[in-house]
Write an enzyme that holds these catalytic residues in place. Sequence first.
Site, short mmCIF file in Angstrom:
data_model
loop_
_atom_site.label_atom_id
_atom_site.label_comp_id
_atom_site.label_asym_id
_atom_site.label_seq_id
_atom_site.Cartn_x
_atom_site.Cartn_y
_atom_site.Cartn_z
CB THR A 60 -0.76 0.09 1.31
OG1 THR A 60 -0.24 0.23 2.56
CG2 THR A 60 -1.80 -1.02 1.30
CB VAL B 296 -4.44 6.24 -1.82
CG1 VAL B 296 -6.02 6.11 -1.49
CG2 VAL B 296 -3.96 7.50 -2.05
CG HIS B 297 -1.94 3.23 3.40
ND1 HIS B 297 -0.85 2.67 3.63
CD2 HIS B 297 -2.17 4.48 4.10
CE1 HIS B 297 -0.30 3.38 3.76
NE2 HIS B 297 -1.09 4.56 4.44
CG ASP B 298 -8.08 2.00 4.25
OD1 ASP B 298 -8.51 2.90 4.87
OD2 ASP B 298 -6.92 1.30 4.58
#
Length: 317
Positions: free
Chosen positions: A193, A238-240
């Site tokens: 991520t 922008v991990h999620d």
Amino acid sequence: MRKTIPVILDGDPGHDDAIAWVFAKADPTLEIRAVISVAGNQTIEKTTINARRIAALLGIDAPVARGASRPLNADPVTAGNWHGESGLDGPALPEPDRPLSELPGVELMAKVLRESRDPVTIIATGPLTNVADLLLSCPELKEKIGQISIMGGGITHGNWKPAAEYNIFEDPEAAWTVFHAGLPLRMCGLDVTEKALIKPSEFPRLLAVGNQVAEIVTGWLEFFYRFPMQLGYSGAPVHDPCAVLALTHPEIFQTRELYVDIELEGEYTRGATVADLMGSTGQAPNVVCGMDIDRDRYVELLVEALKSYDGRCVPVI
Ligand code: RIB
Ligand code: CA
């Protein structure tokens, strides 16, 4: 057209949770059955109103319920440095367009599982408190969970602690329960991520999509990038959304099947996701771990998702 997958979105919005939900709502193969908030990035009160506003913005036609207000066995720690005082600082958002579910989060999750003909996928992008609570309180419903896809952990490093990523560190006991549930589990940790960067030079391309959701997502990114920019990141991590795209576009990831366990002890290691990279534990793999991502394709998919909101515009406060 691929068969639709019933999903429950569970998160602590949170700018990147919100963008994950932009992807989820835009994908015709996902059928959102419920949205559940969890304490994490901000208090449960803030993540819950944020979840309701995101649902109104995107037109998510599913109940939103308030989930856990604190971890199973830890003191809550919020991440206002990343997400601001509201948990979703930046652009103005619409008021909720429907009442909050009267059911507590875990009860709504259980209801969705009971009523679903097909197994339900849980996409968790915050601390795993609700998911663990569901597994512990309704073990008979495990068979109705098709798989769990999370953003959390990190094999080589942490971000909240040297060895621990925020979502896992916030509730390690919950993570341990999920990783030991014996269910199909996909983990997009920091190893992948933090490569899911959206660069400020790409923000105008998103804005140019020219609809309300594109404008708000660009505003979220401009706010969200402030803090990582100070840390030297070349873009917003922008991990999620990786937890969503791991299901809808697995081809953009490189993955490894690994045995991963959760460290619950240790002054410097509590909350670490410890991966057996060499097979030295003799344990069979329990997780499909994201290791790399086609970043350019990731940005292209965000542009495509944003275009799907053409023609939608709701009053904002
Ligand atoms: O470590 C990144 C994770 O923590 C993301 O889910 C972000 O929203 C925060 O919750
Ligand atoms: Ca999150």
